[in-house]
Design a protein around this motif. Sequence first.
Motif, mmCIF file in Angstrom:
data_model
loop_
_atom_site.group_PDB
_atom_site.id
_atom_site.type_symbol
_atom_site.label_atom_id
_atom_site.label_comp_id
_atom_site.label_asym_id
_atom_site.label_seq_id
_atom_site.Cartn_x
_atom_site.Cartn_y
_atom_site.Cartn_z
ATOM 1 N N ILE A 110 20.456 -4.360 4.433
ATOM 2 C CA ILE A 110 20.634 -3.947 6.102
ATOM 3 C C ILE A 110 19.330 -2.583 6.087
ATOM 4 C CG2 ILE A 110 21.795 -3.162 7.958
ATOM 5 C CD1 ILE A 110 22.566 -6.076 6.523
ATOM 6 N N VAL A 111 18.486 -2.803 6.810
ATOM 7 C CA VAL A 111 17.444 -1.964 6.862
ATOM 8 C C VAL A 111 17.345 -1.523 8.424
ATOM 9 C CG1 VAL A 111 15.048 -1.557 6.571
ATOM 10 C CG2 VAL A 111 16.363 -3.071 5.097
ATOM 11 N N ALA A 134 0.630 -1.312 -0.014
ATOM 12 C CA ALA A 134 -0.028 0.127 -0.117
ATOM 13 C C ALA A 134 0.785 1.417 -0.033
ATOM 14 C CB ALA A 134 -0.918 -0.077 1.141
ATOM 15 N N GLY A 135 2.077 1.216 0.092
ATOM 16 C CA GLY A 135 3.063 2.146 0.097
ATOM 17 C C GLY A 135 3.524 2.798 1.444
ATOM 18 N N ALA A 136 3.158 2.076 2.425
ATOM 19 C CA ALA A 136 3.568 2.588 3.816
ATOM 20 C C ALA A 136 4.903 2.356 4.223
ATOM 21 C CB ALA A 136 2.587 1.887 4.906
ATOM 22 N N ASP A 137 5.474 3.325 4.593
ATOM 23 C CA ASP A 137 7.024 3.401 4.838
ATOM 24 C C ASP A 137 7.294 2.373 6.001
ATOM 25 O OD1 ASP A 137 9.672 3.695 4.437
ATOM 26 O OD2 ASP A 137 9.668 5.654 5.387
ATOM 27 N N LEU A 138 8.229 1.179 5.745
ATOM 28 C CA LEU A 138 8.548 0.414 6.759
ATOM 29 C C LEU A 138 10.277 0.590 7.235
ATOM 30 C CD1 LEU A 138 7.269 -2.697 5.156
ATOM 31 C CD2 LEU A 138 6.228 -1.449 7.093
ATOM 32 N N GLY A 139 10.998 1.165 6.425
ATOM 33 C CA GLY A 139 12.477 1.642 6.708
ATOM 34 C C GLY A 139 13.111 1.811 5.583
ATOM 35 N N ASP A 140 14.372 2.363 5.991
ATOM 36 C CA ASP A 140 15.261 2.883 4.848
ATOM 37 C C ASP A 140 16.294 1.783 4.752
ATOM 38 O OD1 ASP A 140 13.714 5.327 4.614
ATOM 39 O OD2 ASP A 140 14.891 6.145 6.271
ATOM 40 N N VAL A 141 16.696 1.583 3.550
ATOM 41 C CA VAL A 141 18.181 0.739 3.216
ATOM 42 C C VAL A 141 19.144 1.323 3.638
ATOM 43 C CG1 VAL A 141 19.374 -0.586 1.475
ATOM 44 C CG2 VAL A 141 16.709 -0.779 1.282
ATOM 45 N N GLN A 142 20.093 0.930 4.560
ATOM 46 C CA GLN A 142 21.372 1.604 5.172
ATOM 47 C C GLN A 142 22.437 1.090 4.199
ATOM 48 O OE1 GLN A 142 21.179 4.062 7.352
ATOM 49 N NE2 GLN A 142 18.749 4.075 6.878
ATOM 50 N N ASN A 143 22.510 -0.250 3.961
ATOM 51 C CA ASN A 143 23.557 -0.759 3.252
ATOM 52 C C ASN A 143 23.372 -2.129 2.430
ATOM 53 O OD1 ASN A 143 26.166 -1.126 2.707
ATOM 54 N ND2 ASN A 143 27.009 -1.149 5.040
ATOM 55 N N VAL A 144 23.998 -2.555 1.655
ATOM 56 C CA VAL A 144 23.756 -3.631 0.829
ATOM 57 C C VAL A 144 24.624 -5.049 1.554
ATOM 58 C CG1 VAL A 144 24.050 -4.934 -1.449
ATOM 59 C CG2 VAL A 144 23.318 -2.527 -0.926
ATOM 60 N N ASP A 145 24.232 -5.990 1.761
ATOM 61 C CA ASP A 145 24.983 -7.262 2.314
ATOM 62 C C ASP A 145 25.572 -8.017 1.133
ATOM 63 O OD1 ASP A 145 26.095 -8.904 4.141
ATOM 64 O OD2 ASP A 145 24.472 -9.923 4.590
ATOM 65 N N ILE A 146 26.788 -7.914 1.128
ATOM 66 C CA ILE A 146 27.627 -8.565 0.059
ATOM 67 C C ILE A 146 28.454 -9.795 0.424
ATOM 68 C CG2 ILE A 146 29.192 -8.162 -1.873
ATOM 69 C CD1 ILE A 146 28.312 -5.327 -1.628
ATOM 70 N N ASP A 147 28.504 -10.993 -0.140
ATOM 71 C CA ASP A 147 29.288 -12.032 0.372
ATOM 72 C C ASP A 147 30.776 -11.761 -0.298
ATOM 73 O OD1 ASP A 147 29.141 -12.802 -2.365
ATOM 74 O OD2 ASP A 147 27.793 -14.437 -1.973
#
Length: 138
Positions: free
Chosen positions: A91-92, A69-82
Amino acid sequence: MRILFVAACAAALTAACSEAPPKPAETPEASPDAASAPTLTTAPAAATGATALGLTVAQLEKADLVTPAGADLGDVQNVDIDASGAITGLIVEPEGEGGPRWVRIPLEGLTVRRDGNDHDLVTTMTLEQLKAMPAWMP
């Protein structure tokens, strides 16, 4: 008297020209009660052109996590990379957290929705489910 003066000057000159005492081999440890909030470090460099969900690392890091529905759950802070440079998760920081707290979410189940020049990552997860996830520590 002159001899005492010369001897004192020689002793002072010798002390001033001698080497400084050696520094201790160990550095002092940090105070055990020092406040230390977690800090988010940059993930290892992804392989050139690494993408996930059709987005680059930079686009993913600017994305918002939202409900259908478009409700904000959080912000992506970083990308997990192997170790191979593949993007494996995000990472949120969940919306409404009182301080820096992050969770790691997998890419499975996420879809991308354009929001003007930005991108939203849509999940069926609720805010309560996101907040209930274990904290991720860098």
